[in-house]
Design an enzyme around this catalytic site. Structure first.
Site, PDB file in Angstrom:
ATOM      1  N   SER A  65       0.804  -1.218   0.000  1.00 38.12           N
ATOM      2  CA  SER A  65       0.000   0.000   0.000  1.00 38.12           C
ATOM      3  C   SER A  65       0.841   1.274   0.000  1.00 38.12           C
ATOM      4  O   SER A  65       0.301   2.347  -0.197  1.00 38.12           O
ATOM      5  CB  SER A  65      -0.943   0.003   1.203  1.00 38.12           C
ATOM      6  OG  SER A  65      -0.198  -0.010   2.392  1.00 38.12           O
ATOM      7  N   HIS A  81       1.368   3.871   7.150  1.00 36.57           N
ATOM      8  CA  HIS A  81       0.816   4.760   6.136  1.00 36.57           C
ATOM      9  C   HIS A  81       1.210   6.208   6.403  1.00 36.57           C
ATOM     10  O   HIS A  81       1.749   6.529   7.453  1.00 36.57           O
ATOM     11  CB  HIS A  81      -0.711   4.646   6.103  1.00 36.57           C
ATOM     12  CG  HIS A  81      -1.212   3.477   5.311  1.00 36.57           C
ATOM     13  ND1 HIS A  81      -2.521   3.125   5.251  1.00 36.57           N
ATOM     14  CD2 HIS A  81      -0.558   2.565   4.539  1.00 36.57           C
ATOM     15  CE1 HIS A  81      -2.654   2.050   4.487  1.00 36.57           C
ATOM     16  NE2 HIS A  81      -1.493   1.690   4.046  1.00 36.57           N
ATOM     17  N   ASP A 104      -7.794   6.171   4.849  1.00 36.46           N
ATOM     18  CA  ASP A 104      -7.827   4.941   5.649  1.00 36.46           C
ATOM     19  C   ASP A 104      -9.068   4.776   6.513  1.00 36.46           C
ATOM     20  O   ASP A 104      -9.111   3.862   7.331  1.00 36.46           O
ATOM     21  CB  ASP A 104      -6.604   4.896   6.568  1.00 36.46           C
ATOM     22  CG  ASP A 104      -5.342   4.566   5.789  1.00 36.46           C
ATOM     23  OD1 ASP A 104      -5.470   4.184   4.625  1.00 36.46           O
ATOM     24  OD2 ASP A 104      -4.251   4.688   6.362  1.00 36.46           O
TER      25      ASP A 104
END
Lengths: 167, 180
Positions: free
Chosen positions: B57, B96, B123
């Site tokens: 990701s 992230h 998210d």
């Protein structure tokens, strides 16, 4: 003492040590690079500006972003992550940072660019404080190395203001 | 007959001594690994100073199998930083990038929103039901350094436990059979 296993172990340890040292040196050479990036941002239009039913202000705008980030690239640079954030203060929050646009640059050739875009992420306040609000647009970049330490810096462009009325 | 008993005694004592030496060596290896890990925890202030990237990701920045070094300082969290966070009800931490930050004037509490560079949306879908923001206590650390590929060892070991047993067995055998 001089068995196969012993020698293999010594060789492996030595190879890993050298590799780690080379990675550390590669990362260290980045500190000799003193980049001079440039960025310009224009707010071309406020597309719409309203208060959501839950009471939070939301604004959509069209931006013209031009930047020259070529000087950030060194031989140890894998990519540069660049983003534009709106930054402002409200009574409730000492700092609001809202990313409006971002991009990933993977080579020096693509590091000088301009783009014409509406905000990629929604510009929503926590509350209803955006009318007539002054804000900064800040160009941030995060340099991801091929190996080693990650670097980051920014250019703050002050002096933007949202309209006094919803539209 | 006395000399047989004596020699048996001497052989036994040598073996016991060797056994103890090996046990001590083994113990030293384990404890020094533990010391390094706990020492890193103290220096970085993060409960897991090194993490392996497990998903794509954050590509092309971080690929599966890359290693990240984390640091957790008192510095406030700002957008653009890559953080590792735990979501309630999920076991595996996520790496992230922060895209939005709202920091309270009075308490200094932060509301943070994250997104994977390679994901299309933010998210909120990954967070717990109804959770809109991450807070300070969700965040385990921010990524400060990067080393490619090294994490593959752990990925292979967790996905094929047999490799783990072979590796541990081989190392154990090496420790036990080595005679300096």
């Amino acid at each position: 003492m001089h068995s196969f296993g012993y020698r293999a172990n010594a060789l492996l340890t030595f190879a890993i040590t050298i590799l780690a040292l080379i990675c550390a040196i590669a990362s260290f050479t980045d500190s000799f690079n003193h980049p001079t990036p440039l960025a310009q941002v224009k707010v071309l239009n406020i597309n719409w500006f309203h208060k959501q039913p839950n009471g939070n202000d939301e604004v959509s705008m069209t931006l013209n972003i031009s930047a020259d980030l070529q000087s950030l690239f060194t031989w140890n640079t894998k990519q540069v992550f660049v983003f534009l954030a709106a930054e402002y203060e409200t009574k409730k929050n000492a700092l609001n940072q809202i990313s409006l646009w971002d991009g990933i640059i993977q080579s020096k050739e693509h590091a000088k660019f301009w783009t014409h875009t509406s905000n990629k992420y929604r510009f929503i306040d926590q509350g209803s404080n955006l009318r007539g609000k002054e804000f900064n647009l800040t160009m941030h970049w995060h340099v991801m190395p091929k190996t080693g330490k990650m670097l980051a810096d920014k250019i703050v462009i002050p002096g933007y203001r949202l309209p006094e009325e919803y539209r | 007959m006395g000399w047989i008993g004596e020699s048996v005694e001497s052989i036994r004592s040598i073996q016991i001594r060797q056994l103890i030496t090996q046990a001590v060596t083994f113990g030293l290896i384990v404890t020094s690994a533990l010391i390094i890990w706990k020492g890193l925890m103290c220096i970085t202030g993060s409960e897991s100073p090194v993490v392996v990237v497990l998903s794509g990701s954050m590509e092309p920045g971080f690929k599966r199998g890359d290693i990240l070094f984390l640091h957790m300082s008192k510095d406030p969290i700002r957008s653009g930083e890559i953080v590792v966070f735990n979501v309630d009800g999920r076991e595996i931490p996520i790496v992230h990038r922060v895209i939005k930050v709202h920091e309270r004037e009075d308490t200094g509490e932060v509301d943070v929103l994250t997104k994977g560079d390679n994901n299309y949306g933010d998210d909120r879908l990954l967070y717990a039901d109804g959770q809109l923001w991450l807070h300070r206590h969700h965040i385990m650390g921010r990524a400060v350094g990067f080393l490619p590929y090294v994490g593959w060892v752990t990925i292979i070991m967790t996905e094929n436990p047999i490799f783990k047993y072979i590796l541990i067995g081989a190392l154990g055998l090496l420790v036990i059979t080595s005679k300096d």
